[in-house]
Design a protein around this motif. Structure first.
Motif, PDB file in Angstrom:
ATOM      1  N   ALA A 150      39.492  35.966  58.602  1.00 49.79           N
ATOM      2  CA  ALA A 150      39.214  35.038  57.518  1.00 49.79           C
ATOM      3  C   ALA A 150      38.003  34.905  56.920  1.00 49.79           C
ATOM      4  N   ASN A 151      36.897  34.872  57.661  1.00 51.69           N
ATOM      5  CA  ASN A 151      35.279  35.469  57.344  1.00 51.69           C
ATOM      6  C   ASN A 151      35.566  36.565  56.812  1.00 51.69           C
ATOM      7  N   GLU A 152      36.491  37.575  56.741  1.00 50.00           N
ATOM      8  CA  GLU A 152      35.786  38.512  56.333  1.00 50.00           C
ATOM      9  C   GLU A 152      36.350  39.024  54.752  1.00 50.00           C
ATOM     10  N   HIS A 153      37.424  38.584  55.171  1.00 50.10           N
ATOM     11  CA  HIS A 153      38.229  38.587  53.818  1.00 50.10           C
ATOM     12  C   HIS A 153      38.187  36.900  53.639  1.00 50.10           C
ATOM     13  N   GLY A 154      37.363  36.763  52.433  1.00 48.19           N
ATOM     14  CA  GLY A 154      37.065  35.133  52.827  1.00 48.19           C
ATOM     15  C   GLY A 154      37.537  35.088  51.467  1.00 48.19           C
ATOM     16  N   PRO A 155      37.825  33.628  50.708  1.00 46.39           N
ATOM     17  CA  PRO A 155      38.221  33.371  49.188  1.00 46.39           C
ATOM     18  C   PRO A 155      38.031  34.134  48.167  1.00 46.39           C
ATOM     19  N   GLU A 156      39.310  33.695  47.242  1.00 43.61           N
ATOM     20  CA  GLU A 156      38.694  34.218  46.016  1.00 43.61           C
ATOM     21  C   GLU A 156      39.673  33.680  45.135  1.00 43.61           C
ATOM     22  N   LEU A 157      38.819  33.319  44.105  1.00 49.72           N
ATOM     23  CA  LEU A 157      39.015  32.650  42.671  1.00 49.72           C
ATOM     24  C   LEU A 157      39.733  32.964  41.577  1.00 49.72           C
ATOM     25  N   LYS A 158      40.807  32.337  41.417  1.00 49.24           N
ATOM     26  CA  LYS A 158      41.798  32.995  40.019  1.00 49.24           C
ATOM     27  C   LYS A 158      41.839  32.200  39.155  1.00 49.24           C
ATOM     28  N   THR A 159      40.651  32.786  38.815  1.00 48.29           N
ATOM     29  CA  THR A 159      40.818  31.735  37.551  1.00 48.29           C
ATOM     30  C   THR A 159      41.790  31.689  36.015  1.00 48.29           C
ATOM     31  N   HIS A 160      42.100  32.754  35.678  1.00 45.26           N
ATOM     32  CA  HIS A 160      43.761  32.866  34.721  1.00 45.26           C
ATOM     33  C   HIS A 160      44.586  33.596  35.346  1.00 45.26           C
ATOM     34  N   ASP A 161      45.738  33.274  34.713  1.00 49.28           N
ATOM     35  CA  ASP A 161      46.840  34.518  35.141  1.00 49.28           C
ATOM     36  C   ASP A 161      46.834  35.460  34.331  1.00 49.28           C
ATOM     37  N   GLU A 162      47.773  36.722  34.420  1.00 51.81           N
ATOM     38  CA  GLU A 162      47.591  38.049  33.407  1.00 51.81           C
ATOM     39  C   GLU A 162      48.074  37.471  32.362  1.00 51.81           C
ATOM     40  N   TRP A 163      48.719  36.395  32.218  1.00 55.44           N
ATOM     41  CA  TRP A 163      48.855  36.088  30.227  1.00 55.44           C
ATOM     42  C   TRP A 163      47.502  35.207  29.825  1.00 55.44           C
ATOM     43  N   GLY A 164      46.425  34.551  30.855  1.00 57.25           N
ATOM     44  CA  GLY A 164      45.519  34.399  30.220  1.00 57.25           C
ATOM     45  C   GLY A 164      45.156  33.028  30.249  1.00 57.25           C
ATOM     46  N   ASN A 165      46.408  32.378  31.715  1.00 55.98           N
ATOM     47  CA  ASN A 165      46.244  31.205  31.014  1.00 55.98           C
ATOM     48  C   ASN A 165      45.298  30.376  32.497  1.00 55.98           C
ATOM     49  N   ARG A 166      44.873  29.486  31.910  1.00 52.48           N
ATOM     50  CA  ARG A 166      43.882  29.646  32.973  1.00 52.48           C
ATOM     51  C   ARG A 166      44.649  28.761  34.027  1.00 52.48           C
ATOM     52  N   ILE A 167      44.286  29.108  35.584  1.00 51.37           N
ATOM     53  CA  ILE A 167      44.849  28.645  36.557  1.00 51.37           C
ATOM     54  C   ILE A 167      43.976  27.722  37.555  1.00 51.37           C
ATOM     55  N   ASP A 168      42.859  28.544  38.147  1.00 50.82           N
ATOM     56  CA  ASP A 168      42.111  27.831  38.925  1.00 50.82           C
ATOM     57  C   ASP A 168      42.627  27.681  40.246  1.00 50.82           C
ATOM     58  N   ALA A 169      43.004  28.877  40.780  1.00 48.74           N
ATOM     59  CA  ALA A 169      43.434  28.999  41.992  1.00 48.74           C
ATOM     60  C   ALA A 169      42.996  29.904  42.751  1.00 48.74           C
ATOM     61  N   ILE A 170      43.292  29.191  44.273  1.00 48.36           N
ATOM     62  CA  ILE A 170      42.014  30.023  45.416  1.00 48.36           C
ATOM     63  C   ILE A 170      43.167  31.432  46.378  1.00 48.36           C
ATOM     64  N   GLU A 171      42.319  31.990  46.197  1.00 47.54           N
ATOM     65  CA  GLU A 171      43.534  32.939  47.380  1.00 47.54           C
ATOM     66  C   GLU A 171      43.245  33.010  49.034  1.00 47.54           C
ATOM     67  N   PHE A 172      44.011  32.989  49.588  1.00 44.21           N
ATOM     68  CA  PHE A 172      43.216  33.030  50.600  1.00 44.21           C
ATOM     69  C   PHE A 172      43.713  34.134  51.866  1.00 44.21           C
ATOM     70  N   HIS A 173      43.268  34.730  52.509  1.00 42.03           N
ATOM     71  CA  HIS A 173      43.694  36.039  53.846  1.00 42.03           C
ATOM     72  C   HIS A 173      44.682  34.802  54.266  1.00 42.03           C
ATOM     73  N   PRO A 174      46.102  35.201  54.910  1.00 44.23           N
ATOM     74  CA  PRO A 174      46.802  34.568  55.776  1.00 44.23           C
ATOM     75  C   PRO A 174      46.696  34.026  57.046  1.00 44.23           C
ATOM     76  N   ALA A 175      45.169  34.791  57.266  1.00 49.15           N
ATOM     77  CA  ALA A 175      44.800  34.476  59.037  1.00 49.15           C
ATOM     78  C   ALA A 175      44.744  33.155  58.114  1.00 49.15           C
ATOM     79  N   TYR A 176      43.894  32.355  57.482  1.00 51.51           N
ATOM     80  CA  TYR A 176      43.118  31.660  57.018  1.00 51.51           C
ATOM     81  C   TYR A 176      44.109  30.529  57.304  1.00 51.51           C
ATOM     82  N   HIS A 177      45.341  30.811  56.710  1.00 55.44           N
ATOM     83  CA  HIS A 177      46.551  29.949  56.385  1.00 55.44           C
ATOM     84  C   HIS A 177      46.739  29.374  58.028  1.00 55.44           C
ATOM     85  N   ARG A 178      47.146  31.023  58.995  1.00 48.97           N
ATOM     86  CA  ARG A 178      47.598  30.304  60.068  1.00 48.97           C
ATOM     87  C   ARG A 178      46.922  29.597  60.389  1.00 48.97           C
ATOM     88  N   ILE A 179      45.671  29.557  60.847  1.00 49.44           N
ATOM     89  CA  ILE A 179      44.334  28.890  61.434  1.00 49.44           C
ATOM     90  C   ILE A 179      44.078  27.651  60.815  1.00 49.44           C
TER      91      ILE A 179
END
Length: 564
Positions: free
Chosen positions: A77-106
């Motif tokens: 969870a610390n080596e693969h920290g959260p990543e910001l995804k501001t837009h999807d592949e079509w250009g829509n604003r999504i403001d999403a945070i992606e986490f490693h599955p380990a973070y979700h488990r913890i």
């Protein structure tokens, strides 16, 4: 005959190469242990402050967080920290945070174990202390996820300011479950909360904020920029914004009723020194929908109880870090030899380990005591809690970084590598001292309380008086503090700018003395005599050392080392 010597030489070379890769004189991995059962001070503190807690449940959590799988998830969870995804592949604003599955488990395990909810779902004496243990056990191994866990816990008193909003949000915020999906909160059984108060131009001075809100039917439209928004993946946030009546508090959901994405624009994630698994961020509001929580113009009053609860969690987090640090140091010292003996046998190392353990025990008993006071609704408890939480937050959180460093040094070069957890812990500990009021902010808060609520000083001194007669160094320090508090009270209520400036200049000295005497009093009350007497001598006596391991001769080093 010509081949025989070559064969023998080859065998010798292979044996030599094998020998160079045989690992010995290293401590075995600290894995698959029970982090609750092995923490003697915590077990004793539970007996004192949460006597109705379920020992089997705490042992289950202790075994879980001490498992190799959980420890590995903390690394991932610390080596693969959260990543910001501001837009999807079509250009829509999504403001999403992606986490490693380990973070979700913890975080899922923490929430399902009631690390956020137990105090509210099982009210009564000891409930907050019981919840504190759960929070500390998870935070000891992976602290970053604890931020949204803490805020989801701390938001409950603020939500009570509006019964209709509380009816909707409280059952979901206190559910022992985890649902990271970005969907209409009405369709979720469990939610998490974040908070967005500080701005670029204001910082801790939240009244300098420029975010504004205008009414739009039963809701408000909010526009502004927040310099720090913790856990932007949360389902909802408490936000401060100005109305005509003054600074007000709002609930801002990420997803609006019906499933539409609210306009919470995540501008960037903070690139922090530590706390890497947690997605702290900057956000912007542009006509963002929010619902007023509490009275217009009373936003600070509405959110202040949340701040008080998260201050307590900063104490819990620093305490958990101290336990991790000294446990790793003692484990290494028992498994590593140098100069003909294990490190734990060396008098110098024993003094350092004992001192680290003394600090960790003082923090543990103090954290549990302060948590238990949060279950007491009496006026006297509230007055004591007002000062004690701030004082404890100031001191314990400031002790964390140096404690982590000294423990790291016990591991030698291993401690300075990322393969061991103490490098991560060393980076983590300072954030507890910064969040929810840095050192100077806390000192000013203590002085403000003395001036506006002098009864809090009376309650605080009344508690310290229970420690009199236990140790001569404590008695002497108490008399000095009583005089200092009286002088400070007179100065802050005098209205004299020069006297007030003088009190502020010496404010850190005052708060430090208050913290040490408070910790000693708590240890006298609940800890073994060897721990309490050792703390009074080592922290209040004339032979107090500056560095860890510089202990007076009357401290029971062997007793403390065994408890580490």
């Amino acid at each position: 005959m010509t081949h025989a010597p070559a064969t023998q030489a080859g065998s010798s070379a292979t044996a030599a190469a094998s020998t160079t890769h045989t690992v010995f004189n290293q401590a075995k991995p600290r894995r698959d242990i029970n982090e609750y059962s092995l923490n003697t001070a915590l077990v004793e503190a539970v007996e004192a402050y949460a006597p109705h807690a379920s020992t089997p449940e705490l042992e289950r959590i202790g075994e879980l967080v001490g498992s190799a799988d959980f420890i590995n998830d903390a690394r991932l969870a610390n080596e693969h920290g959260p990543e910001l995804k501001t837009h999807d592949e079509w250009g829509n604003r999504i403001d999403a945070i992606e986490f490693h599955p380990a973070y979700h488990r913890i975080i899922g395990e923490a929430l399902r174990s009631g690390a956020h909810s137990h105090a509210w779902s099982h009210p009564g004496p000891g409930a907050s202390a019981d919840r504190a243990v759960r929070f500390m056990l998870f935070s000891q191994i992976e602290p970053g996820h604890a931020c949204p866990v803490s805020m989801t816990h701390a938001v409950i008193p603020s939500l009570q300011a509006d019964p209709s909003l509380a009816d909707f949000w409280v059952p979901k915020a206190t559910a022992n479950d985890y649902d990271p999906r970005r969907i209409d909160p009405a369709e979720k059984s469990a939610v998490t909360f974040g908070m967005a108060m500080t701005e670029k131009q204001g910082g801790s001075d939240v009244r300098a904020n420029t975010t504004r809100a205008v009414q739009d039917g039963d809701r408000y439209l909010i526009t502004g920029h927040k310099w720090f928004c913790s856990a932007p993946q949360s389902d909802a946030f408490l936000v401060l914004a100005h109305l005509e009546e003054g600074l007000s508090c709002f609930i801002v959901p990420r997803i609006l009723p019906g499933g539409e994405l609210n306009t919470v624009r995540i501008q960037r994630l903070k690139d922090k020194l530590g706390n890497k698994s947690n997605a702290s961020s900057e956000i912007e509001f542009e006509s963002t929908a929010g619902w007023l929580l509490g009275q217009p113009g009373k936003g600070v009053r509405t959110i202040i109880e949340m701040v008080s609860q998260t201050r307590l969690d900063c104490i819990l987090g620093s305490t958990a870090g101290m336990r991790q640090s000294v446990a790793e140091a003692a484990w290494h010292a028992r498994g590593r030899a140098a100069f003909g003996a294990t490190l734990i046998e060396a008098p110098l190392m024993r003094a350092v380990i004992a001192d680290l353990q003394l600090e960790a025990e003082a923090a543990t008993f103090t954290a549990m005591h302060l948590a238990s006071v949060h279950d007491d609704d009496s006026v006297e408890a509230a007055d004591f809690r007002r000062l004690a939480t701030a004082v404890g937050k100031y001191w314990i959180c400031k002790r964390g970084p140096e404690h982590a460093y000294e423990a790291l040094e016990c591991l030698g070069g291993n401690g300075y590598t990322e393969a061991f957890p103490l490098a991560r812990r060393y980076r983590e500990q300072p954030v507890m001292a910064v969040w929810e009021g840095s050192g100077n902010v806390i000192v000013l808060d203590v002085l403000r309380a003395l001036g506006r609520e002098p009864r809090t000083a009376k309650a605080f001194l009344g508690f310290l008086e229970t420690g009199l007669g236990r140790h001569p160094d404590f008695d002497a320090a108490f008399e000095a503090l009583a005089g200092s508090l009286q002088s400070s009270l007179e100065a802050v209520t005098s209205g004299d700018p020069a006297r007030l400036a003088g009190v502020q200049r010496s404010g850190r000295v005052l708060v430090e003395k208050m913290a040490l005497l408070m910790q000693a009093t708590i240890l006298f009350e609940s800890a073994p005599t060897e721990v309490a007497a050792g703390f009074a001598s080592a922290r209040l006596g004339p032979n107090r050392g500056r560095e860890y391991g510089a202990l007076p001769s009357d401290v029971d080093i062997d007793f403390l080392v065994e408890r580490a």
